[in-house]
Design a protein around this motif. Sequence first.
Motif, PDB file in Angstrom:
ATOM      1  N   ALA A 181     -26.323  66.256  46.215  1.00 25.57           N
ATOM      2  CA  ALA A 181     -26.539  64.756  46.594  1.00 25.57           C
ATOM      3  C   ALA A 181     -27.377  64.494  47.958  1.00 25.57           C
ATOM      4  O   ALA A 181     -27.946  63.683  48.147  1.00 25.57           O
ATOM      5  CB  ALA A 181     -25.251  63.942  46.666  1.00 25.57           C
ATOM      6  N   LEU A 182     -27.396  65.883  48.433  1.00 29.26           N
ATOM      7  CA  LEU A 182     -28.207  65.726  49.803  1.00 29.26           C
ATOM      8  C   LEU A 182     -29.581  65.129  49.903  1.00 29.26           C
ATOM      9  O   LEU A 182     -29.985  64.617  50.897  1.00 29.26           O
ATOM     10  CB  LEU A 182     -27.964  67.206  50.642  1.00 29.26           C
ATOM     11  N   ALA A 183     -30.493  65.743  48.771  1.00 34.95           N
ATOM     12  CA  ALA A 183     -31.718  65.174  48.671  1.00 34.95           C
ATOM     13  C   ALA A 183     -31.898  63.719  48.720  1.00 34.95           C
ATOM     14  O   ALA A 183     -32.543  63.078  49.473  1.00 34.95           O
ATOM     15  CB  ALA A 183     -32.429  65.960  47.614  1.00 34.95           C
ATOM     16  N   THR A 184     -31.105  63.173  48.050  1.00 30.86           N
ATOM     17  CA  THR A 184     -30.976  61.654  47.704  1.00 30.86           C
ATOM     18  C   THR A 184     -30.604  61.146  48.873  1.00 30.86           C
ATOM     19  O   THR A 184     -31.090  60.073  49.425  1.00 30.86           O
ATOM     20  CB  THR A 184     -30.267  61.233  46.670  1.00 30.86           C
ATOM     21  N   LEU A 185     -29.487  61.569  49.359  1.00 28.57           N
ATOM     22  CA  LEU A 185     -28.736  60.682  50.779  1.00 28.57           C
ATOM     23  C   LEU A 185     -29.918  60.909  51.928  1.00 28.57           C
ATOM     24  O   LEU A 185     -30.041  59.829  52.595  1.00 28.57           O
ATOM     25  CB  LEU A 185     -27.580  61.669  51.102  1.00 28.57           C
ATOM     26  N   GLY A 186     -30.388  62.302  52.278  1.00 28.52           N
ATOM     27  CA  GLY A 186     -31.400  62.402  53.059  1.00 28.52           C
ATOM     28  C   GLY A 186     -32.701  61.435  52.878  1.00 28.52           C
ATOM     29  O   GLY A 186     -33.197  60.833  53.917  1.00 28.52           O
ATOM     30  N   ASP A 187     -32.889  61.098  51.747  1.00 27.59           N
ATOM     31  CA  ASP A 187     -34.132  60.264  51.251  1.00 27.59           C
ATOM     32  C   ASP A 187     -34.079  58.754  51.749  1.00 27.59           C
ATOM     33  O   ASP A 187     -34.951  58.299  52.279  1.00 27.59           O
ATOM     34  CB  ASP A 187     -34.694  60.437  50.066  1.00 27.59           C
ATOM     35  N   LEU A 188     -32.823  58.382  51.072  1.00 26.25           N
ATOM     36  CA  LEU A 188     -32.546  56.953  51.294  1.00 26.25           C
ATOM     37  C   LEU A 188     -31.682  56.311  52.388  1.00 26.25           C
ATOM     38  O   LEU A 188     -31.720  55.373  52.648  1.00 26.25           O
ATOM     39  CB  LEU A 188     -31.941  56.453  49.815  1.00 26.25           C
ATOM     40  N   GLY A 189     -30.941  57.303  52.866  1.00 29.04           N
ATOM     41  CA  GLY A 189     -30.174  56.982  53.791  1.00 29.04           C
ATOM     42  C   GLY A 189     -28.661  56.503  53.506  1.00 29.04           C
ATOM     43  O   GLY A 189     -28.545  56.263  52.135  1.00 29.04           O
ATOM     44  N   TYR A 190     -27.872  55.885  54.312  1.00 31.17           N
ATOM     45  CA  TYR A 190     -26.448  55.504  54.089  1.00 31.17           C
ATOM     46  C   TYR A 190     -26.354  54.265  53.260  1.00 31.17           C
ATOM     47  O   TYR A 190     -25.993  53.977  52.240  1.00 31.17           O
ATOM     48  CB  TYR A 190     -25.660  55.614  55.214  1.00 31.17           C
ATOM     49  N   ARG A 209     -28.690  52.358  51.714  1.00 34.58           N
ATOM     50  CA  ARG A 209     -29.376  52.229  50.388  1.00 34.58           C
ATOM     51  C   ARG A 209     -29.017  53.391  49.259  1.00 34.58           C
ATOM     52  O   ARG A 209     -29.359  53.155  47.982  1.00 34.58           O
ATOM     53  CB  ARG A 209     -30.973  52.417  50.566  1.00 34.58           C
ATOM     54  N   THR A 210     -28.096  54.071  49.396  1.00 38.65           N
ATOM     55  CA  THR A 210     -27.615  54.962  48.611  1.00 38.65           C
ATOM     56  C   THR A 210     -26.229  54.591  48.143  1.00 38.65           C
ATOM     57  O   THR A 210     -25.035  54.278  48.692  1.00 38.65           O
ATOM     58  CB  THR A 210     -27.284  56.470  49.410  1.00 38.65           C
ATOM     59  N   SER A 211     -26.112  54.596  46.764  1.00 37.57           N
ATOM     60  CA  SER A 211     -24.552  54.597  46.028  1.00 37.57           C
ATOM     61  C   SER A 211     -24.460  55.766  45.284  1.00 37.57           C
ATOM     62  O   SER A 211     -25.178  56.520  45.067  1.00 37.57           O
ATOM     63  CB  SER A 211     -24.689  53.153  45.239  1.00 37.57           C
ATOM     64  N   LEU A 212     -22.989  55.777  44.903  1.00 36.81           N
ATOM     65  CA  LEU A 212     -22.751  56.881  43.955  1.00 36.81           C
ATOM     66  C   LEU A 212     -23.680  56.834  42.586  1.00 36.81           C
ATOM     67  O   LEU A 212     -24.095  58.019  41.836  1.00 36.81           O
ATOM     68  CB  LEU A 212     -21.494  57.088  43.362  1.00 36.81           C
ATOM     69  N   ARG A 213     -23.920  55.714  42.258  1.00 38.38           N
ATOM     70  CA  ARG A 213     -24.618  55.340  40.856  1.00 38.38           C
ATOM     71  C   ARG A 213     -26.167  56.131  41.140  1.00 38.38           C
ATOM     72  O   ARG A 213     -26.836  56.581  40.147  1.00 38.38           O
ATOM     73  CB  ARG A 213     -24.695  53.950  40.421  1.00 38.38           C
ATOM     74  N   GLU A 214     -26.786  55.621  42.340  1.00 38.44           N
ATOM     75  CA  GLU A 214     -28.175  56.091  42.510  1.00 38.44           C
ATOM     76  C   GLU A 214     -28.076  57.675  42.732  1.00 38.44           C
ATOM     77  O   GLU A 214     -29.206  58.135  42.127  1.00 38.44           O
ATOM     78  CB  GLU A 214     -28.138  55.414  44.085  1.00 38.44           C
ATOM     79  N   ILE A 215     -27.251  58.245  43.471  1.00 40.16           N
ATOM     80  CA  ILE A 215     -26.979  59.696  43.386  1.00 40.16           C
ATOM     81  C   ILE A 215     -27.101  60.328  41.999  1.00 40.16           C
ATOM     82  O   ILE A 215     -27.777  61.143  41.631  1.00 40.16           O
ATOM     83  CB  ILE A 215     -25.829  60.029  44.334  1.00 40.16           C
ATOM     84  N   ALA A 216     -26.165  59.729  41.121  1.00 38.87           N
ATOM     85  CA  ALA A 216     -26.154  60.276  39.724  1.00 38.87           C
ATOM     86  C   ALA A 216     -27.387  59.961  39.031  1.00 38.87           C
ATOM     87  O   ALA A 216     -27.783  61.125  38.412  1.00 38.87           O
ATOM     88  CB  ALA A 216     -25.069  59.405  39.012  1.00 38.87           C
ATOM     89  N   GLN A 217     -28.216  59.102  39.261  1.00 36.45           N
ATOM     90  CA  GLN A 217     -29.551  58.878  38.521  1.00 36.45           C
ATOM     91  C   GLN A 217     -30.579  60.092  38.960  1.00 36.45           C
ATOM     92  O   GLN A 217     -31.385  60.165  38.277  1.00 36.45           O
ATOM     93  CB  GLN A 217     -29.885  57.549  38.778  1.00 36.45           C
ATOM     94  N   LYS A 218     -30.243  60.457  40.378  1.00 37.70           N
ATOM     95  CA  LYS A 218     -31.382  61.462  40.833  1.00 37.70           C
ATOM     96  C   LYS A 218     -30.884  62.800  40.798  1.00 37.70           C
ATOM     97  O   LYS A 218     -31.487  63.521  41.239  1.00 37.70           O
ATOM     98  CB  LYS A 218     -31.653  60.993  42.132  1.00 37.70           C
ATOM     99  N   SER A 219     -29.617  62.995  40.084  1.00 41.13           N
ATOM    100  CA  SER A 219     -29.206  64.300  39.998  1.00 41.13           C
ATOM    101  C   SER A 219     -28.667  64.645  38.553  1.00 41.13           C
ATOM    102  O   SER A 219     -28.784  64.010  37.761  1.00 41.13           O
ATOM    103  CB  SER A 219     -27.730  64.524  40.895  1.00 41.13           C
ATOM    104  N   ASP A 220     -28.137  65.869  38.380  1.00 43.89           N
ATOM    105  CA  ASP A 220     -27.699  66.371  37.189  1.00 43.89           C
ATOM    106  C   ASP A 220     -26.430  65.829  36.767  1.00 43.89           C
ATOM    107  O   ASP A 220     -25.551  66.316  35.653  1.00 43.89           O
ATOM    108  CB  ASP A 220     -27.884  67.964  37.004  1.00 43.89           C
ATOM    109  N   PHE A 221     -25.660  65.418  37.589  1.00 42.99           N
ATOM    110  CA  PHE A 221     -24.409  65.010  37.429  1.00 42.99           C
ATOM    111  C   PHE A 221     -24.110  63.087  37.167  1.00 42.99           C
ATOM    112  O   PHE A 221     -24.721  62.558  37.622  1.00 42.99           O
ATOM    113  CB  PHE A 221     -23.472  65.062  38.867  1.00 42.99           C
ATOM    114  N   SER A 222     -23.331  63.063  36.232  1.00 41.40           N
ATOM    115  CA  SER A 222     -22.886  61.864  35.928  1.00 41.40           C
ATOM    116  C   SER A 222     -22.386  60.838  37.114  1.00 41.40           C
ATOM    117  O   SER A 222     -21.584  61.484  38.004  1.00 41.40           O
ATOM    118  CB  SER A 222     -22.077  61.275  34.643  1.00 41.40           C
TER     119      SER A 222
END
Length: 217
Positions: A37-46, A48-61
């Motif tokens: 999740a770190l790449a998405t979190l670091g890019d979008l910040g707190y 603008r990030t949701s669990l769904r957004e992280i899931a969309q940008k990673s291999d995890f549902s």
Amino acid sequence: MAQATTTDRTTPAADDRFDRPVLAKFEIRRGELADAALATLGDLGYARTSLREIAQKSDFSHGVLHYYFRDKAELITFCVRRYKEGCVSRYDQIVAESATAPDLATAFAEGLVATLREDTAMHRLWYDLRCQAMFETDLAETVRDLDRQLENMILRVLERYAELARAECVLSPAGAYAVFDGTFENALHRHHHDSVQAAELLRSEIPLLLAALIRGD
């Protein structure tokens, strides 16, 4: 403590039916998810990030993330704590291995420059999280705890530098932390906005700050 409450609700650690191997496997899995999740979190910040957004940008549902972390506050605080606690141990090693004040100043400066360049996104997330903690109580205690750890780490560096230089510190632990944290945050801003001088300026400033914060006999 918000973090403890979250853990009680979402991890098997609060249930005596689970043995240590199960708990260890659970924490390993949380670590894997946090790293992803770190790449998405670091890019979008707190904000603008949701669990769904992280899931969309990673291999995890989204379901997997939500099983291991109640919400994004728990995930983000887990990520930042995991990273910052590693930072503290890294600088403690520098303190232990430095034989002279100049050696310590150089190694400390190099360590800060390296993490400025290599972990820019992680540091941006930390400062974002620290600002958000002024508004969200779920984050406040984790941020206070990490600030205390970082303050103590800076104090250990400064006290060891003063010992090697046969001098004493002239600022309180909170004051010393504010000086170094502010200097690093300023360098991070400039580095993020493509200032080619940011890292080199940080490298040159750290030894000067260490020397300015001690007083000889």
